[in-house]
Write an enzyme that holds these catalytic residues in place. Structure first.
Site, PDB file in Angstrom:
ATOM      1  N   GLU A 165     -17.410 -24.108  71.644  1.00 18.29           N
ATOM      2  CA  GLU A 165     -17.608 -25.505  71.180  1.00 18.29           C
ATOM      3  C   GLU A 165     -16.451 -26.076  70.834  1.00 18.29           C
ATOM      4  O   GLU A 165     -15.926 -26.426  69.595  1.00 18.29           O
ATOM      5  CB  GLU A 165     -18.568 -25.697  69.867  1.00 18.29           C
ATOM      6  CG  GLU A 165     -19.945 -24.783  70.155  1.00 18.29           C
ATOM      7  CD  GLU A 165     -20.937 -25.075  69.151  1.00 18.29           C
ATOM      8  OE1 GLU A 165     -20.586 -25.765  68.134  1.00 18.29           O
ATOM      9  OE2 GLU A 165     -22.072 -24.889  69.559  1.00 18.29           O
ATOM     10  N   GLU A 372     -25.845 -20.003  72.713  1.00 25.08           N
ATOM     11  CA  GLU A 372     -26.475 -20.114  71.472  1.00 25.08           C
ATOM     12  C   GLU A 372     -27.552 -21.018  71.543  1.00 25.08           C
ATOM     13  O   GLU A 372     -27.711 -21.994  72.404  1.00 25.08           O
ATOM     14  CB  GLU A 372     -25.447 -20.877  70.411  1.00 25.08           C
ATOM     15  CG  GLU A 372     -24.129 -19.860  70.074  1.00 25.08           C
ATOM     16  CD  GLU A 372     -23.450 -20.845  69.115  1.00 25.08           C
ATOM     17  OE1 GLU A 372     -23.863 -21.433  68.329  1.00 25.08           O
ATOM     18  OE2 GLU A 372     -22.112 -20.421  69.260  1.00 25.08           O
TER      19      GLU A 372
HETATM   20  C1  FCB Z   1     -22.798 -23.725  66.408  1.00 24.11           C
HETATM   21  C2  FCB Z   1     -21.683 -22.691  65.978  1.00 24.11           C
HETATM   22  C3  FCB Z   1     -22.146 -21.322  65.537  1.00 24.11           C
HETATM   23  C4  FCB Z   1     -23.394 -21.516  64.469  1.00 24.11           C
HETATM   24  C5  FCB Z   1     -24.333 -22.728  64.997  1.00 24.11           C
HETATM   25  C6  FCB Z   1     -25.454 -22.753  63.865  1.00 24.11           C
HETATM   26  O1  FCB Z   1     -22.216 -24.971  66.341  1.00 24.11           O
HETATM   27  O2  FCB Z   1     -21.030 -22.319  67.210  1.00 24.11           O
HETATM   28  O3  FCB Z   1     -21.197 -20.800  64.874  1.00 24.11           O
HETATM   29  O4  FCB Z   1     -22.934 -22.107  63.306  1.00 24.11           O
HETATM   30  O5  FCB Z   1     -23.848 -23.908  65.259  1.00 24.11           O
END
Ligand code: FCB
Length: 473
Positions: A165, A372
């Site tokens: 990110e 994620e």
């Molecule tokens: C993302 C992050 C991760 C976590 C999630 C909830 O932005 O990459 O580390 O905090 O959100």
């Protein structure tokens, strides 16, 4: 019809070093910007830090056994740069590398495929002191670090993720300041974004030179499912502007080799982008991505300035007097109606469908992974027996995995795996330990791990490749 995923589809969980490891001062680890930030009064909720976190540094073997018990087939973790290079440059600390080698060996022994993130936000503080991501040299340092880790682990890690990110690193770290290092300069945020792109490119080249041909290099982007609140021209234009700053600032150079013209025009009042040197955009994709990681939690709904009732400057990333959107500070953000998670984020699985099909159209032939996805809820072990009934998380996952499957079948997206955020409850950045994303509950006083109902549900999925029905459905 059962919702069945293809054989070999990776069923993973994801974590990040600073959020779980603890052991912040052990074995030669240097401080990162998150150590400094979290130890600064007022920066994190209740002054929480990652000093101990989920103590994973000492519980590595137990945590891998836990995953193996759940039947997950992949694990996305990050290497802490300051554990390997305490000041971000120079020779590697052997003990730091040893920890990750032991982790990878444990995973492989249990048949779990490692996916290694090189950078999940823990910039060595010494590099921040030298200028941080707005400073070009940081990109060169990152490529050196990538080479060090590749030399140590390249023979046994098949999936590599350069950056997690970069939008958050650049725009929350240097724009709104809600993430470390907490700086608030819109031009620094744009410079950081470019140097992160460059860092990816230089690191991809360093990795390619060292890794076996079969190793697959990717990046994990929190590409944003941006929606206009209405179909008006003004709202659609707000969407275009946020799309440029959230998505195309990265996918432009990564996928197409250039920054989009409308991004440059929209920020021209702030900068002429002369920090982009000749050849940089080509360097970003000299060694093109082997796959793209998509992190998705919730859609982003925007309108033109003064968006009416319910609109605000808060895009869900945390309140600040400084906007993380250089040149688009006037855009209004809106809450998704209906259900929300403990982060206040709307629940809308169709955003995942939209992103996967978008990138698959825009980069034909590029495999995708969901790196994620997950949800925070205030889970508590039940007084009787200690089980954690996180029915809302199971519903969230079921909804998103249904859309992921639909993106593969109806939408034609080539998705190879899914990494659930997160294995363990952990340090949720500025929110500290208040937000629980784990499918395994962590009692921070005792470090006891208790798999939640969602962990048992996910285990059934990982073992069968078939989406289990919702309990009670
Ligand atoms: C993302 C992050 C991760 C976590 C999630 C909830 O932005 O990459 O580390 O905090 O959100």
């Amino acid at each position: 019809m059962p919702v069945r995923f293809p054989p070999g589809f990776l069923w993973g969980t994801a974590t990040a070093a600073y959020q779980i490891e603890g052991a912040a001062r052990e074995d030669g680890r240097g401080p990162s910007v998150w150590d400094t930030f979290s130890r600064t009064p007022g920066r994190t909720r209740g002054g929480d830090t990652g000093d101990v976190a989920a103590d994973h540094y000492h519980r590595r073997a137990e945590d891998v056994r836990l995953m193996a018990g759940l039947g997950v087939t992949a694990y996305r973790f990050s290497v802490s740069w300051p554990r390997v290079q305490p000041t971000g440059r120079g020779p590697a600390v052997q003990k730091g590398l040893d920890f990750y080698r032991a982790l990878v060996d444990d995973l492989l022994e249990h048949g779990i495929t490692p996916a290694l993130t090189l950078y999940h936000w823990d910039l060595p503080q010494a590099l921040e002191d030298a200028g941080g991501w707005p400073h070009r040299d940081t990109a060169e340092r990152f490529a050196d670090y990538a080479g060090v880790v590749a030399d140590a682990l390249g023979d046994r890690v098949p999936y590599w993720i350069t950056l997690n990110e970069p939008w958050c690193s650049a725009f929350l770290g240097y724009g709104s300041g809600v993430h470390a290092p907490g700086r608030t300069d819109p031009v620094d945020a744009l410079r950081a974004a470019h140097h992160l792109n460059l860092a990816h490119g230089l690191a991809a080249t360093a990795l390619r030179a060292r890794l076996p041909a079969a190793a697959r290099i990717g990046i994990a982007l929190n590409t944003c499912a941006v929606r206009a609140r209405t179909g008006s021209g003004a709202d659609l234009d707000a969407r275009r502007r946020i799309d440029a700053l959230a998505n195309r600032v990265f996918t432009g150079p990564l996928l197409h080799g250039a920054y989009p013209d409308d991004l440059l025009a929209g920020t021209a009042r702030l900068t002429d982008w002369s920090f982009v040197r000749a050849g940089d955009e080509a360097a970003v994709r000299r060694d093109p991505l082997d796959w793209l990681g998509v992190n998705y939690y919730a859609p982003t709904i925007v309108s033109a300035a003064g968006g009416g009732p319910g609109s605000s400057a808060d895009d869900g990333h945390g309140a600040s007097d400084h906007s993380p959107w250089p040149g688009a500070e006037d855009v209004s953000f809106h809450q998704q109606p209906g259900e929300r998670t403990d982060m206040g984020w709307g629940v809308d699985p169709t955003g995942l469908y939209d992103l996967l099909t978008r990138w698959s159209r825009e980069a034909p032939g590029l495999p995708l992974m969901v790196t994620e996805n997950g949800a925070a809820y205030p889970d508590r072990p039940s007084p009787a027996g200690g089980a954690v009934h996180d029915a809302r998380r199971v519903r969230y996952l079921h909804g998103h995995l249904s859309e992921l499957h639909r993106a593969m079948t109806e939408g034609g997206a080539d998705v190879r795996g899914y990494f659930l955020w997160s294995l363990l409850d952990n340090f949720e950045w500025a929110y500290g330990y208040a937000k629980r994303f784990g499918i395994v509950h962590v009692d921070y006083a005792t470090q006891t791990r208790t798999p939640k109902a969602s962990a048992h549900w996910y285990a059934r999925l990982a073992r069968s490749g078939v989406l289990p029905d919702l309990p009670g459905a």
